[in-house]
Design a protein around this motif. Sequence first.
Motif, PDB file in Angstrom:
ATOM      1  N   VAL A   2       5.146 -16.183   8.591  1.00 26.41           N
ATOM      2  CA  VAL A   2       3.862 -16.724   8.154  1.00 26.41           C
ATOM      3  C   VAL A   2       3.677 -16.404   6.673  1.00 26.41           C
ATOM      4  O   VAL A   2       3.926 -15.283   6.239  1.00 26.41           O
ATOM      5  CB  VAL A   2       2.709 -16.133   8.971  1.00 26.41           C
ATOM      6  CG1 VAL A   2       1.362 -16.585   8.425  1.00 26.41           C
ATOM      7  CG2 VAL A   2       2.847 -16.527  10.444  1.00 26.41           C
ATOM      8  N   GLN A   3       3.235 -17.391   5.918  1.00 20.39           N
ATOM      9  CA  GLN A   3       2.943 -17.195   4.500  1.00 20.39           C
ATOM     10  C   GLN A   3       1.447 -17.371   4.255  1.00 20.39           C
ATOM     11  O   GLN A   3       0.828 -18.291   4.809  1.00 20.39           O
ATOM     12  CB  GLN A   3       3.701 -18.189   3.618  1.00 20.39           C
ATOM     13  CG  GLN A   3       5.215 -18.045   3.650  1.00 20.39           C
ATOM     14  CD  GLN A   3       5.832 -18.688   4.879  1.00 20.39           C
ATOM     15  OE1 GLN A   3       5.410 -19.768   5.290  1.00 20.39           O
ATOM     16  NE2 GLN A   3       6.808 -18.026   5.465  1.00 20.39           N
ATOM     17  N   LEU A   4       0.895 -16.500   3.438  1.00 19.89           N
ATOM     18  CA  LEU A   4      -0.512 -16.562   3.057  1.00 19.89           C
ATOM     19  C   LEU A   4      -0.585 -16.663   1.537  1.00 19.89           C
ATOM     20  O   LEU A   4       0.001 -15.842   0.838  1.00 19.89           O
ATOM     21  CB  LEU A   4      -1.260 -15.313   3.523  1.00 19.89           C
ATOM     22  CG  LEU A   4      -1.242 -15.016   5.016  1.00 19.89           C
ATOM     23  CD1 LEU A   4      -1.947 -13.687   5.303  1.00 19.89           C
ATOM     24  CD2 LEU A   4      -1.912 -16.134   5.792  1.00 19.89           C
ATOM     25  N   VAL A   5      -1.312 -17.664   1.052  1.00 21.48           N
ATOM     26  CA  VAL A   5      -1.436 -17.867  -0.389  1.00 21.48           C
ATOM     27  C   VAL A   5      -2.910 -17.902  -0.755  1.00 21.48           C
ATOM     28  O   VAL A   5      -3.647 -18.803  -0.336  1.00 21.48           O
ATOM     29  CB  VAL A   5      -0.749 -19.164  -0.838  1.00 21.48           C
ATOM     30  CG1 VAL A   5      -0.924 -19.364  -2.333  1.00 21.48           C
ATOM     31  CG2 VAL A   5       0.739 -19.139  -0.477  1.00 21.48           C
ATOM     32  N   ASN A  96      -5.535 -11.390   4.934  1.00 16.89           N
ATOM     33  CA  ASN A  96      -4.830 -10.739   6.042  1.00 16.89           C
ATOM     34  C   ASN A  96      -4.980 -11.596   7.287  1.00 16.89           C
ATOM     35  O   ASN A  96      -6.086 -12.077   7.587  1.00 16.89           O
ATOM     36  CB  ASN A  96      -5.444  -9.340   6.242  1.00 16.89           C
ATOM     37  CG  ASN A  96      -4.996  -8.657   7.514  1.00 16.89           C
ATOM     38  OD1 ASN A  96      -5.370  -9.047   8.614  1.00 16.89           O
ATOM     39  ND2 ASN A  96      -4.217  -7.594   7.364  1.00 16.89           N
ATOM     40  N   LEU A  97      -3.902 -11.773   8.019  1.00 16.63           N
ATOM     41  CA  LEU A  97      -3.909 -12.537   9.278  1.00 16.63           C
ATOM     42  C   LEU A  97      -3.301 -11.690  10.380  1.00 16.63           C
ATOM     43  O   LEU A  97      -2.173 -11.196  10.228  1.00 16.63           O
ATOM     44  CB  LEU A  97      -3.132 -13.843   9.118  1.00 16.63           C
ATOM     45  CG  LEU A  97      -3.135 -14.824  10.304  1.00 16.63           C
ATOM     46  CD1 LEU A  97      -2.888 -16.244   9.783  1.00 16.63           C
ATOM     47  CD2 LEU A  97      -2.126 -14.488  11.380  1.00 16.63           C
ATOM     48  N   ARG A  98      -4.037 -11.505  11.479  1.00 14.26           N
ATOM     49  CA  ARG A  98      -3.503 -10.815  12.652  1.00 14.26           C
ATOM     50  C   ARG A  98      -3.255 -11.839  13.744  1.00 14.26           C
ATOM     51  O   ARG A  98      -4.198 -12.436  14.255  1.00 14.26           O
ATOM     52  CB  ARG A  98      -4.484  -9.756  13.153  1.00 14.26           C
ATOM     53  CG  ARG A  98      -4.629  -8.555  12.248  1.00 14.26           C
ATOM     54  CD  ARG A  98      -5.223  -7.367  12.989  1.00 14.26           C
ATOM     55  NE  ARG A  98      -6.606  -7.585  13.387  1.00 14.26           N
ATOM     56  CZ  ARG A  98      -7.339  -6.719  14.078  1.00 14.26           C
ATOM     57  NH1 ARG A  98      -6.796  -5.556  14.451  1.00 14.26           N
ATOM     58  NH2 ARG A  98      -8.592  -6.987  14.391  1.00 14.26           N
ATOM     59  N   THR A 103       1.149  -7.353  17.128  1.00 12.22           N
ATOM     60  CA  THR A 103       2.055  -7.714  16.035  1.00 12.22           C
ATOM     61  C   THR A 103       1.484  -7.246  14.707  1.00 12.22           C
ATOM     62  O   THR A 103       0.274  -7.287  14.502  1.00 12.22           O
ATOM     63  CB  THR A 103       2.248  -9.237  15.996  1.00 12.22           C
ATOM     64  OG1 THR A 103       2.645  -9.689  17.289  1.00 12.22           O
ATOM     65  CG2 THR A 103       3.296  -9.633  14.966  1.00 12.22           C
ATOM     66  N   ARG A 104       2.375  -6.820  13.820  1.00 12.98           N
ATOM     67  CA  ARG A 104       1.899  -6.390  12.506  1.00 12.98           C
ATOM     68  C   ARG A 104       1.226  -7.558  11.801  1.00 12.98           C
ATOM     69  O   ARG A 104       1.626  -8.700  11.951  1.00 12.98           O
ATOM     70  CB  ARG A 104       3.064  -5.873  11.667  1.00 12.98           C
ATOM     71  CG  ARG A 104       4.040  -6.949  11.240  1.00 12.98           C
ATOM     72  CD  ARG A 104       4.999  -6.449  10.169  1.00 12.98           C
ATOM     73  NE  ARG A 104       5.911  -7.482   9.738  1.00 12.98           N
ATOM     74  CZ  ARG A 104       5.631  -8.419   8.840  1.00 12.98           C
ATOM     75  NH1 ARG A 104       4.435  -8.441   8.283  1.00 12.98           N
ATOM     76  NH2 ARG A 104       6.530  -9.306   8.487  1.00 12.98           N
ATOM     77  N   PRO A 105       0.196  -7.294  10.999  1.00 13.93           N
ATOM     78  CA  PRO A 105      -0.488  -8.388  10.306  1.00 13.93           C
ATOM     79  C   PRO A 105       0.321  -8.910   9.124  1.00 13.93           C
ATOM     80  O   PRO A 105       1.226  -8.247   8.618  1.00 13.93           O
ATOM     81  CB  PRO A 105      -1.785  -7.737   9.824  1.00 13.93           C
ATOM     82  CG  PRO A 105      -1.431  -6.294   9.652  1.00 13.93           C
ATOM     83  CD  PRO A 105      -0.449  -5.993  10.760  1.00 13.93           C
ATOM     84  N   TYR A 106      -0.011 -10.107   8.708  1.00 10.82           N
ATOM     85  CA  TYR A 106       0.575 -10.706   7.524  1.00 10.82           C
ATOM     86  C   TYR A 106      -0.396 -10.560   6.358  1.00 10.82           C
ATOM     87  O   TYR A 106      -1.613 -10.575   6.545  1.00 10.82           O
ATOM     88  CB  TYR A 106       0.884 -12.184   7.760  1.00 10.82           C
ATOM     89  CG  TYR A 106       1.915 -12.426   8.822  1.00 10.82           C
ATOM     90  CD1 TYR A 106       1.537 -12.724  10.132  1.00 10.82           C
ATOM     91  CD2 TYR A 106       3.277 -12.342   8.539  1.00 10.82           C
ATOM     92  CE1 TYR A 106       2.482 -12.930  11.112  1.00 10.82           C
ATOM     93  CE2 TYR A 106       4.229 -12.554   9.515  1.00 10.82           C
ATOM     94  CZ  TYR A 106       3.824 -12.844  10.807  1.00 10.82           C
ATOM     95  OH  TYR A 106       4.772 -13.052  11.777  1.00 10.82           O
ATOM     96  N   TRP A 107       0.178 -10.443   5.144  1.00  6.20           N
ATOM     97  CA  TRP A 107      -0.619 -10.263   3.938  1.00  6.20           C
ATOM     98  C   TRP A 107      -0.248 -11.295   2.886  1.00  6.20           C
ATOM     99  O   TRP A 107       0.917 -11.684   2.767  1.00  6.20           O
ATOM    100  CB  TRP A 107      -0.377  -8.870   3.343  1.00  6.20           C
ATOM    101  CG  TRP A 107      -0.909  -7.750   4.170  1.00  6.20           C
ATOM    102  CD1 TRP A 107      -0.244  -7.047   5.133  1.00  6.20           C
ATOM    103  CD2 TRP A 107      -2.228  -7.190   4.097  1.00  6.20           C
ATOM    104  NE1 TRP A 107      -1.070  -6.083   5.665  1.00  6.20           N
ATOM    105  CE2 TRP A 107      -2.291  -6.158   5.039  1.00  6.20           C
ATOM    106  CE3 TRP A 107      -3.364  -7.459   3.322  1.00  6.20           C
ATOM    107  CZ2 TRP A 107      -3.444  -5.384   5.239  1.00  6.20           C
ATOM    108  CZ3 TRP A 107      -4.497  -6.694   3.517  1.00  6.20           C
ATOM    109  CH2 TRP A 107      -4.537  -5.675   4.465  1.00  6.20           C
ATOM    110  N   GLY A 108      -1.239 -11.711   2.120  1.00  2.00           N
ATOM    111  CA  GLY A 108      -0.976 -12.528   0.957  1.00  2.00           C
ATOM    112  C   GLY A 108      -0.633 -11.660  -0.238  1.00  2.00           C
ATOM    113  O   GLY A 108      -0.627 -10.435  -0.153  1.00  2.00           O
ATOM    114  N   GLN A 109      -0.380 -12.326  -1.366  1.00  2.00           N
ATOM    115  CA  GLN A 109       0.045 -11.605  -2.572  1.00  2.00           C
ATOM    116  C   GLN A 109      -1.140 -11.101  -3.378  1.00  2.00           C
ATOM    117  O   GLN A 109      -0.968 -10.276  -4.281  1.00  2.00           O
ATOM    118  CB  GLN A 109       0.924 -12.513  -3.440  1.00  2.00           C
ATOM    119  CG  GLN A 109       0.157 -13.492  -4.334  1.00  2.00           C
ATOM    120  CD  GLN A 109      -0.507 -14.627  -3.586  1.00  2.00           C
ATOM    121  OE1 GLN A 109      -0.250 -14.833  -2.395  1.00  2.00           O
ATOM    122  NE2 GLN A 109      -1.352 -15.371  -4.275  1.00  2.00           N
ATOM    123  N   GLY A 110      -2.323 -11.580  -3.068  1.00  2.00           N
ATOM    124  CA  GLY A 110      -3.534 -11.114  -3.737  1.00  2.00           C
ATOM    125  C   GLY A 110      -3.964 -12.018  -4.880  1.00  2.00           C
ATOM    126  O   GLY A 110      -3.144 -12.706  -5.495  1.00  2.00           O
TER     127      GLY A 110
END
Length: 117
Positions: A2-5, A96-98, A103-110
Amino acid sequence: QVQLVESGGGLVQPGGSLRLSCAASGRISSIFDMSWYRQAPGKQRELVATVNPGHITNYANFVGGRFTISIDNSKHTLFLQMNNLKPEDTAVYYCNLRPNLRTRPYWGQGTQVTVSS
């Protein structure tokens, strides 16, 4: 994966507003909730707000009614409307996405938010 932008950060004067966005893409099997965190220089990362797909929200005390978190489930996009910004809101804001509680959460780059006159 998963990608977060994140997007929407910038420089704003005290009392101003910004709207942050976070677009999620990739293999999104489920979303338990999505959140905004922030980290100011020399400080620990802290939770700002959380929303679930049912639009139930939760805010940190320091928000004080100034921010609104929302989610567009159809587009897997998270938003944070920030009004009446203060210099102490200056920080890098992270998405942040859970997927679930296992499962460990996903993080964006900020995205950087700077509140200054």
